[in-house]
Design a protein around this motif. Structure first.
Motif, PDB file in Angstrom:
ATOM      1  N   ASP A 199       0.843  -1.194   0.000  1.00  0.00           N
ATOM      2  CA  ASP A 199       0.000   0.000   0.000  1.00  0.00           C
ATOM      3  C   ASP A 199       0.881   1.248   0.000  1.00  0.00           C
ATOM      4  OD1 ASP A 199      -1.744   2.156   0.724  1.00  0.00           O
ATOM      5  OD2 ASP A 199      -3.182   0.657   1.427  1.00  0.00           O
ATOM      6  N   ARG A 200       0.694   2.144  -0.994  1.00  0.00           N
ATOM      7  CA  ARG A 200       1.430   3.404  -1.068  1.00  0.00           C
ATOM      8  C   ARG A 200       0.471   4.589  -1.114  1.00  0.00           C
ATOM      9  NH1 ARG A 200       4.384  -0.145  -0.387  1.00  0.00           N
ATOM     10  NH2 ARG A 200       6.466  -0.522  -1.270  1.00  0.00           N
ATOM     11  N   SER A 201      -0.711   4.419  -0.581  1.00  0.00           N
ATOM     12  CA  SER A 201      -1.699   5.493  -0.598  1.00  0.00           C
ATOM     13  C   SER A 201      -1.301   6.594   0.372  1.00  0.00           C
ATOM     14  CB  SER A 201      -3.080   4.939  -0.225  1.00  0.00           C
ATOM     15  OG  SER A 201      -3.043   4.330   1.054  1.00  0.00           O
ATOM     16  N   SER A 202      -1.984   7.729   0.252  1.00  0.00           N
ATOM     17  CA  SER A 202      -1.733   8.837   1.172  1.00  0.00           C
ATOM     18  C   SER A 202      -2.408   8.546   2.515  1.00  0.00           C
ATOM     19  CB  SER A 202      -2.278  10.131   0.591  1.00  0.00           C
ATOM     20  OG  SER A 202      -3.703  10.080   0.531  1.00  0.00           O
TER      21      SER A 202
ATOM     22  N   HIS B 234      -4.475  10.484   4.029  1.00  0.00           N
ATOM     23  CA  HIS B 234      -5.880  10.864   3.902  1.00  0.00           C
ATOM     24  C   HIS B 234      -6.690   9.724   3.277  1.00  0.00           C
ATOM     25  CE1 HIS B 234      -9.480  13.189   3.059  1.00  0.00           C
ATOM     26  NE2 HIS B 234      -9.398  12.808   1.786  1.00  0.00           N
ATOM     27  N   THR B 235      -6.134   9.129   2.221  1.00  0.00           N
ATOM     28  CA  THR B 235      -6.833   8.011   1.573  1.00  0.00           C
ATOM     29  C   THR B 235      -6.972   6.836   2.538  1.00  0.00           C
ATOM     30  OG1 THR B 235      -5.965   8.672  -0.581  1.00  0.00           O
ATOM     31  CG2 THR B 235      -6.751   6.399  -0.352  1.00  0.00           C
ATOM     32  N   LEU B 236      -5.920   6.585   3.283  1.00  0.00           N
ATOM     33  CA  LEU B 236      -5.926   5.468   4.229  1.00  0.00           C
ATOM     34  C   LEU B 236      -7.040   5.630   5.260  1.00  0.00           C
ATOM     35  CD1 LEU B 236      -4.286   2.915   5.169  1.00  0.00           C
ATOM     36  CD2 LEU B 236      -3.108   4.458   6.734  1.00  0.00           C
TER      37      LEU B 236
ATOM     38  N   LEU C 140     -10.541   5.277   3.673  1.00  0.00           N
ATOM     39  CA  LEU C 140     -10.912   3.893   3.411  1.00  0.00           C
ATOM     40  C   LEU C 140     -11.297   3.168   4.709  1.00  0.00           C
ATOM     41  CD1 LEU C 140      -8.187   2.892   0.789  1.00  0.00           C
ATOM     42  CD2 LEU C 140     -10.638   3.178   0.371  1.00  0.00           C
TER      43      LEU C 140
ATOM     44  N   HIS D 194       8.235   4.671   3.278  1.00  0.00           N
ATOM     45  CA  HIS D 194       6.983   5.337   2.916  1.00  0.00           C
ATOM     46  C   HIS D 194       6.167   5.673   4.160  1.00  0.00           C
ATOM     47  CE1 HIS D 194       3.428   6.338   0.544  1.00  0.00           C
ATOM     48  NE2 HIS D 194       2.733   5.609   1.416  1.00  0.00           N
TER      49      HIS D 194
ATOM     50  N   LYS E 126       5.574   9.334   4.925  1.00  0.00           N
ATOM     51  CA  LYS E 126       4.307   9.810   4.367  1.00  0.00           C
ATOM     52  C   LYS E 126       3.109   9.624   5.302  1.00  0.00           C
ATOM     53  CE  LYS E 126       6.405  10.657   0.437  1.00  0.00           C
ATOM     54  NZ  LYS E 126       6.655  12.046   0.004  1.00  0.00           N
ATOM     55  N   TRP E 127       3.213   8.750   6.255  1.00  0.00           N
ATOM     56  CA  TRP E 127       2.041   8.465   7.093  1.00  0.00           C
ATOM     57  C   TRP E 127       2.185   8.983   8.522  1.00  0.00           C
ATOM     58  CZ3 TRP E 127       0.526   2.682   5.714  1.00  0.00           C
ATOM     59  CH2 TRP E 127      -0.056   2.675   4.435  1.00  0.00           C
TER      60      TRP E 127
END
Length: 622
Positions: free
Chosen positions: A40-43, A45-47, A50, A202, A206-207
């Motif tokens: 998973d490389r989503s942002s 916010h997306t995480l 979801l 990541h 990013k998280w």
């Protein structure tokens, strides 16, 4: 991805660093897991969006479903954000000013809400960059897997978890392998980290920083969900202990559970999540609406099989060391072997001198139970009950904390309470006698149990006669209990006064610790009661003797007659002192007074060593 889970955690090199597990309790089962895959490389916010949709979709099938979000570590950032999103949705969809939050509770386990207070934003990328030191498709130990494995090991502060991880990696008990086998096994174990350096890079970049920045104090304070924060006291990965303290000050209706000796991976069998949730403000079973358990009136002795098992495990070892001898007295004061002269009609107040360290409590209670079927409910110092008071029906002493039974621990507060011990307060003592129950009281308290070098078997009782007045109010029978043996089983090196006078600030710290202990006597402040244990070393245990004195009736004493109560108070003291003097003299005639010979005799014969003739206790009677 949603899947059912049995609620058990798993440990492996990937999941330790890269798995975010979120659970839904509905209401306690089934447990549903929301898992983030390793690719998973989503942002961020997306995480979180979801995850919010995952919960919303479940609720669409059953709008009345009760949901508890459970998240650990990085998931401890995601969970409160999901709860806030669902809370906001509920407010927007509400037709009136009132709204119902679909999330009933939130559990954050060692949450990464403190991420920005750590150095992992620098250490994480440095670890991930070690991948450039290895060739493509390299197998076995590499700089990345070796340092990564060492980093993971550094997060495990206690031997219990380290052995569990070692057994998982090695596939066997470490001590059963030779060095070459261990090396091969470690190669396999560290290779679990595989090529997940990009994942770590990541998530760290990013998280985690984003989640920590979003969860401001203002947002956390707006949470309208009962919250439990579980923190490992020795977490080396995140400052979880201090973070838990911070969170419970900010989040309304929140509580923390500190897990002693545990690190970052706290859900390893030392925490019972179900129990922690049930007995928190989340309260999925509605226990708070039920009548609270009354420790006086609602107490029930465990089954006789359970009692016998506890006595065998806890009391019998002490019996084998001390070979206790028990005597009782009739109405004339004449002593008899055994407890046959102890009256059975209550209420009875057993008033005893408090022996050094108080280890004889189990001997007294067990003997009364086994030989006479008499339950004497102890009144114990408040320190026994700190952080462990029962509140709700069936509530354990420390909800959420899994405690292993220690058959050698004589100070187990849970054990005391199983045998009916309550905190020593005027109200508890009053209510025990009011309900016709028996009490075991030690008026000398802390001063007596931690006596000095030349103070063995002396009484240090308060001047007031309150326990006599209460006994007289309910026509209780008072039985003085003279106990001897504990002071002869230790060698006191420094008594309490000498301890607090130690130089280099040591004594001051000891005195400060004493001031933090709640005083046992209701009319005294904590700093007026010196709760300092003398420095003592054990010797070969001396034989213990217990003389239950002449039963003293209060039937003809009015509880408001101060003079009569004072006279009775002195009578109780005199009878207890008489027992001490007589048994100290009589034991000199005990052929097995000396410990070595007594223990050898009982080991060889399998029988209790005989003591002095009963006449030795009655020589002074007219």
């Amino acid at each position: 991805m949603a899947s059912e889970s049995d609620g058990r955690g798993s440990f492996d090199g990937v999941k330790l660093m890269t798995t975010m597990d979120g659970c839904l309790l509905v209401p306690l089962r089934p447990i549903m897991a929301n898992v983030v895959t390793t690719n998973d490389r989503s942002s961020f916010h997306t995480l979180t969006s979801l995850a919010t949709e995952f919960v919303s979709d479940l609720l669409k099938t059953n709008p009345n479903r009760k949901v508890v979000l459970i998240r650990e570590s990085f998931g401890g950032q995601v969970a409160p954000i999901v709860a806030l999103k669902l809370q906001a949705q509920a407010k927007r969809s509400a037709k009136t000013t009132t709204h119902k939050n679909p999330v009933q509770g939130l559990v954050m386990v060692n949450p990464a809400t403190s991420w920005n207070e750590t150095n992992w934003d620098q250490l994480g990328p440095a670890l991930a960059n070690l991948r450039f030191l290895q060739r493509d498709n390299t197998e076995g130990i590499t700089p990345y897997t070796l340092v990564g494995g060492m980093a993971l090991s550094a997060l495990i502060p206690d031997s219990t978890q380290f052995n569990q991880i070692a057994e998982l990696i090695l596939g066997a008990q470490p001590q059963s392998l030779n060095p070459m086998e261990a090396l091969d096994a470690m190669t396999d174990g560290f290779s679990i980290l595989g090529n997940n350096s990009l994942i770590i890079e990541h998530r760290i970049g990013k998280w985690l920083p984003v989640g920590a920045a979003i969860l401001t104090e203002e947002r956390l304070a707006s949470l309208e969900v009962p919250t439990v924060v579980i923190a490992g006291d020795d977490d080396n990965f995140l400052p979880s202990k201090s973070e838990a303290e911070r969170l419970v000050k900010i989040i309304p209706t929140s509580k923390k559970i500190n897990v002693p000796g545990s690190g970052h991976y706290v859900l390893d069998g030392r925490v019972n999540l179900t129990e922690a949730i049930i007995f928190s403000d989340i309260d999925p079973l509605g226990l708070k609406k039920q009548k609270k358990r009354d420790p006086i009136l609602d107490y029930e002795l465990p089954s006789w099989d359970a009692v016998q098992s506890i006595i065998d495990n806890r009391v019998q070892p002490l019996r084998q060391l001390t070979s206790p001898v028990f005597f009782s007295s009739d109405e004339t004061g004449k002593r008899w072997a055994g407890l046959g002269k102890v009256p059975s009609n209550g209420p009875i107040v057993f008033v005893a001198n408090h022996q050094f360290f108080g280890l004889d409590l189990g001997l007294i209670i067990a003997e009364l139970l086994q030989t006479r079927g008499i339950l004497a409910r102890g009144l114990a110092h408040p320190i026994i009950f700190q952080n462990s008071q029962e509140q709700l029906p069936g509530q354990p002493l420390s909800p959420g904390i899994v405690r292993k039974e220690d058959s050698t621990n004589p100070f187990d507060s849970k054990l005391f309470q199983r045998f009916g011990t309550v905190m020593v307060t005027p109200r508890n003592y009053y209510r025990l006698l009011q309900s016709g129950q028996n009490a075991l009281l030690f008026p000398g308290g802390v001063r007596e149990v931690s006596h000095g070098k030349d103070e063995a078997y002396q009484l240090f009782w308060p001047d007031n006669t309150d326990f006599i007045r209460t006994a007289a109010r309910f026509n209780a029978t008072i039985i003085p209990l003279s106990a001897v043996g504990a002071a002869d089983s230790v060698n006191i090196l420094l008594d309490s006064e000498e301890m607090v006078n130690l130089p280099f600030g040591i004594g001051d710290r000891i005195l400060q610790g004493s001031g933090n202990v709640t005083a046992a006597r209701f009319n005294r402040q904590s700093n007026e009661e010196l709760f300092v244990t003398p420095l003592a070393v054990p010797t070969i245990p001396a034989r213990h003797y217990f003389v239950f004195g002449k039963p003293i009736s209060t039937q003809d004493v009015h509880h408001k007659d101060k003079e009569a109560c004072q006279t009775l108070y002195m009578d109780v003291q005199d009878e207890l002192k008489r027992g001490l003097v007589d048994v100290l003299e009589a034991r000199e005639k005990d052929p097995f007074k000396e410990s070595v010979g007594r223990l050898a005799y009982e080991k060889i014969t399998g029988k209790a060593a005989p003591s002095f003739p009963i006449e030795e206790l009655n020589n002074k009677m007219a």
